[in-house]
Scaffold this active site. Sequence first.
Site, mmCIF file in Angstrom:
data_model
loop_
_atom_site.group_PDB
_atom_site.id
_atom_site.type_symbol
_atom_site.label_atom_id
_atom_site.label_comp_id
_atom_site.label_asym_id
_atom_site.label_seq_id
_atom_site.Cartn_x
_atom_site.Cartn_y
_atom_site.Cartn_z
ATOM 1 N N LYS A 110 -31.537 12.461 -46.757
ATOM 2 C CA LYS A 110 -32.911 12.865 -46.490
ATOM 3 C C LYS A 110 -33.174 14.156 -47.262
ATOM 4 C CE LYS A 110 -35.526 13.369 -42.217
ATOM 5 N NZ LYS A 110 -35.409 14.142 -41.000
ATOM 6 N N HIS A 112 -35.990 16.128 -46.882
ATOM 7 C CA HIS A 112 -36.907 17.067 -46.215
ATOM 8 C C HIS A 112 -36.404 17.271 -44.785
ATOM 9 C CE1 HIS A 112 -38.244 13.006 -45.319
ATOM 10 N NE2 HIS A 112 -38.704 13.483 -44.187
#
Length: 225
Positions: A110, A112
């Site tokens: 991921k 963010h």
Amino acid sequence: MSNLESYQNELIEQAMSVGALKFGSFVLKSGRVSPYFINAGLMNTGPILATLADAYANTVAGAFPEDKVPFDVLFGPAYKGIPFAAVTALALHTQHKRDVGFAYDRKEAKDHGEGGKTVGAPLAGRRVLVLDDVMTSGKAVREAIGTVQAAGGEVVGVVQLLDREEIGQGDARRSTVTEIEELVGAGRVRAILQMRDLMAWLESKGMSKELAEMRDYRDKYGLKA
Ligand code: OMP
């Protein structure tokens, strides 16, 4: 023939009753065609999770005692390892007075929010025990070990629900356990159940056709003890 511990027998019986352990013909990820399969994703009820958590916690406490092989974090690889690592951390706390963190990975990184590939207890600089469902050729567990190491953790061992007692990925017909112990240390790859336990159970039930198929499969992909 090995005698099953009562918790092993209980686990096999419960796995059969929810359809998580099946006998038939199954193509494995490694391409091997097996007469049995454990689908740990079907071990998804409160009672079976309770049995499983006790079994993992007892295996961990027995094979990795705090004074000999201490560790800080249980790592359960996505997806099936995640709930098992969580319930085992809980059982280690309530039944063995042993407090460890738990962590897991994402299948996709991921970029963010909290970011990163692993979630839960930090792994950098920590001693980590990898906890997973099934080991056949060792591909999945190698990936998990790599993930922990890439996050800066030190893998002190591996605990599986089932060690299928098969040969590994190399050409030398060595067991997967031997190959993985080269990475994490001798005696550091353990399992609640081994293929031989399933065979002992089949024998105790008089399931001779299934047992004969297991023997044939073991001749092909197992190692003589
Ligand atoms: P290896 O990566 O070859 O060690 O295979 C282990 C993985 O195969 C497990 O993490 C499972 O995803 C899957 N598997 C089972 O879940 N149950 C089995 O009985 C056999 C396998 C398998 O495909 O070998």
